[in-house]
Design a protein around this motif. Structure first.
Motif, PDB file in Angstrom:
ATOM      1  N   LEU A 107       0.850  -1.183   0.000  1.00 32.86           N
ATOM      2  CA  LEU A 107       0.000   0.000   0.000  1.00 32.86           C
ATOM      3  C   LEU A 107       0.891   1.240   0.000  1.00 32.86           C
ATOM      4  N   VAL A 108       0.610   2.167  -0.904  1.00 36.51           N
ATOM      5  CA  VAL A 108       1.403   3.382  -1.004  1.00 36.51           C
ATOM      6  C   VAL A 108       0.470   4.554  -1.307  1.00 36.51           C
ATOM      7  N   GLN A 109       0.830   5.721  -0.839  1.00 37.84           N
ATOM      8  CA  GLN A 109       0.024   6.906  -1.099  1.00 37.84           C
ATOM      9  C   GLN A 109       0.271   7.421  -2.506  1.00 37.84           C
ATOM     10  N   PRO A 110      -0.692   8.125  -3.074  1.00 36.24           N
ATOM     11  CA  PRO A 110      -0.470   8.739  -4.396  1.00 36.24           C
ATOM     12  C   PRO A 110       0.780   9.605  -4.385  1.00 36.24           C
ATOM     13  N   GLY A 111       1.552   9.496  -5.458  1.00 39.98           N
ATOM     14  CA  GLY A 111       2.823  10.205  -5.550  1.00 39.98           C
ATOM     15  C   GLY A 111       3.998   9.436  -5.002  1.00 39.98           C
ATOM     16  N   GLY A 112       3.727   8.330  -4.345  1.00 35.99           N
ATOM     17  CA  GLY A 112       4.791   7.529  -3.744  1.00 35.99           C
ATOM     18  C   GLY A 112       5.465   6.596  -4.738  1.00 35.99           C
ATOM     19  N   SER A 113       6.381   5.795  -4.196  1.00 33.82           N
ATOM     20  CA  SER A 113       7.175   4.878  -5.024  1.00 33.82           C
ATOM     21  C   SER A 113       7.176   3.477  -4.429  1.00 33.82           C
ATOM     22  N   LEU A 114       7.348   2.502  -5.304  1.00 38.55           N
ATOM     23  CA  LEU A 114       7.555   1.113  -4.909  1.00 38.55           C
ATOM     24  C   LEU A 114       8.537   0.488  -5.879  1.00 38.55           C
ATOM     25  N   ASN A 147      19.448 -13.450 -11.392  1.00 41.79           N
ATOM     26  CA  ASN A 147      18.196 -13.958 -11.988  1.00 41.79           C
ATOM     27  C   ASN A 147      16.981 -13.157 -11.536  1.00 41.79           C
ATOM     28  N   THR A 148      17.117 -11.859 -11.515  1.00 41.76           N
ATOM     29  CA  THR A 148      16.064 -11.006 -10.982  1.00 41.76           C
ATOM     30  C   THR A 148      15.777  -9.846 -11.932  1.00 41.76           C
ATOM     31  N   VAL A 149      14.502  -9.558 -12.092  1.00 40.09           N
ATOM     32  CA  VAL A 149      14.057  -8.383 -12.833  1.00 40.09           C
ATOM     33  C   VAL A 149      13.308  -7.476 -11.874  1.00 40.09           C
ATOM     34  N   PHE A 150      13.490  -6.176 -12.065  1.00 39.08           N
ATOM     35  CA  PHE A 150      12.924  -5.186 -11.165  1.00 39.08           C
ATOM     36  C   PHE A 150      11.970  -4.269 -11.915  1.00 39.08           C
ATOM     37  N   LEU A 151      11.059  -3.672 -11.139  1.00 39.21           N
ATOM     38  CA  LEU A 151      10.213  -2.614 -11.678  1.00 39.21           C
ATOM     39  C   LEU A 151      10.170  -1.499 -10.641  1.00 39.21           C
ATOM     40  N   GLN A 152      10.835  -0.397 -10.969  1.00 38.03           N
ATOM     41  CA  GLN A 152      10.801   0.787 -10.111  1.00 38.03           C
ATOM     42  C   GLN A 152       9.624   1.641 -10.553  1.00 38.03           C
ATOM     43  N   MET A 153       8.713   1.914  -9.624  1.00 34.81           N
ATOM     44  CA  MET A 153       7.505   2.677  -9.934  1.00 34.81           C
ATOM     45  C   MET A 153       7.504   3.956  -9.113  1.00 34.81           C
ATOM     46  N   ASN A 154       7.514   5.078  -9.798  1.00 38.11           N
ATOM     47  CA  ASN A 154       7.503   6.389  -9.157  1.00 38.11           C
ATOM     48  C   ASN A 154       6.229   7.143  -9.526  1.00 38.11           C
ATOM     49  N   SER A 155       5.944   8.185  -8.771  1.00 36.82           N
ATOM     50  CA  SER A 155       4.763   9.035  -9.036  1.00 36.82           C
ATOM     51  C   SER A 155       3.514   8.190  -9.204  1.00 36.82           C
ATOM     52  N   ASP A 161      -2.938   3.084 -10.865  1.00 40.69           N
ATOM     53  CA  ASP A 161      -1.904   2.059 -10.936  1.00 40.69           C
ATOM     54  C   ASP A 161      -2.214   0.865 -10.036  1.00 40.69           C
ATOM     55  N   THR A 162      -3.279   0.975  -9.251  1.00 41.57           N
ATOM     56  CA  THR A 162      -3.671  -0.130  -8.381  1.00 41.57           C
ATOM     57  C   THR A 162      -3.994  -1.369  -9.213  1.00 41.57           C
ATOM     58  N   GLY A 188       1.947 -13.121  -8.781  1.00 43.79           N
ATOM     59  CA  GLY A 188       1.507 -11.736  -8.706  1.00 43.79           C
ATOM     60  C   GLY A 188       1.762 -11.106  -7.350  1.00 43.79           C
ATOM     61  N   THR A 189       1.879  -9.783  -7.359  1.00 39.53           N
ATOM     62  CA  THR A 189       2.022  -9.022  -6.116  1.00 39.53           C
ATOM     63  C   THR A 189       1.089  -7.818  -6.201  1.00 39.53           C
ATOM     64  N   GLN A 190       0.336  -7.597  -5.130  1.00 38.81           N
ATOM     65  CA  GLN A 190      -0.680  -6.546  -5.120  1.00 38.81           C
ATOM     66  C   GLN A 190      -0.043  -5.188  -4.859  1.00 38.81           C
ATOM     67  N   VAL A 191      -0.388  -4.221  -5.693  1.00 44.72           N
ATOM     68  CA  VAL A 191      -0.005  -2.830  -5.483  1.00 44.72           C
ATOM     69  C   VAL A 191      -1.288  -2.021  -5.338  1.00 44.72           C
ATOM     70  N   THR A 192      -1.401  -1.321  -4.217  1.00 41.09           N
ATOM     71  CA  THR A 192      -2.568  -0.487  -3.956  1.00 41.09           C
ATOM     72  C   THR A 192      -2.099   0.937  -3.716  1.00 41.09           C
ATOM     73  N   VAL A 193      -2.624   1.858  -4.514  1.00 39.01           N
ATOM     74  CA  VAL A 193      -2.268   3.269  -4.383  1.00 39.01           C
ATOM     75  C   VAL A 193      -3.497   4.010  -3.863  1.00 39.01           C
ATOM     76  N   SER A 194      -3.410   4.453  -2.625  1.00 38.56           N
ATOM     77  CA  SER A 194      -4.567   5.071  -1.994  1.00 38.56           C
ATOM     78  C   SER A 194      -4.114   5.936  -0.825  1.00 38.56           C
ATOM     79  N   SER A 195      -4.871   7.010  -0.594  1.00 34.83           N
ATOM     80  CA  SER A 195      -4.590   7.852   0.563  1.00 34.83           C
ATOM     81  C   SER A 195      -5.415   7.413   1.761  1.00 34.83           C
TER      82      SER A 195
END
Length: 115
Positions: free
Chosen positions: A10-17, A76-84, A89-90, A108-115
């Protein structure tokens, strides 16, 4: 083939994961890797792709300039840097490889963008 994603949350809008996908069961450094996502009630959408050597990347239109895909072939790893991050994007984010004409997916991995 096994793909294991991690790093969602869980991340706030504008955040990064930063998401990670660790692969096994195939010669990782020989294959392009992709991230997809699926939001509730929607189809699976391509997020980003990276070539086997990591020299070229491609992004979905709504991710350009905000997301960065990268890989570490030694790990053996791939990354995804997610900003802003935005509420839209949830989604559940999936790691993908196509090998011998067959799609393989992680759990799968859950990404939730919410304040």
């Amino acid at each position: 083939v096994q793909l294991v994603e991690s790093g969602g949350g869980l991340v706030q809008p504008g955040g990064s994961l930063r998401l990670s996908c660790t692969a096994s069961g195939f010669p990782f450094s020989s294959y392009a890797m992709s991230w997809y996502r699926q939001a509730p009630g929607k189809g699976r959408e391509l997020v980003a792709t990276i070539t086997s050597a990591g020299t070229s990347t491609n992004y979905g239109d709504s991710m350009k300039g905000r997301f960065t895909i990268s890989r570490d072939n030694a790990k053996n790893t791939v990354f995804l840097q997610m900003n802003s991050l935005k509420p839209e994007d949830t989604a559940v984010y999936y790691c993908n490889v196509i090998r011998v004409g067959r799609n393989y997916w992680g759990q799968g991995t859950q990404v939730t963008v919410s304040s």
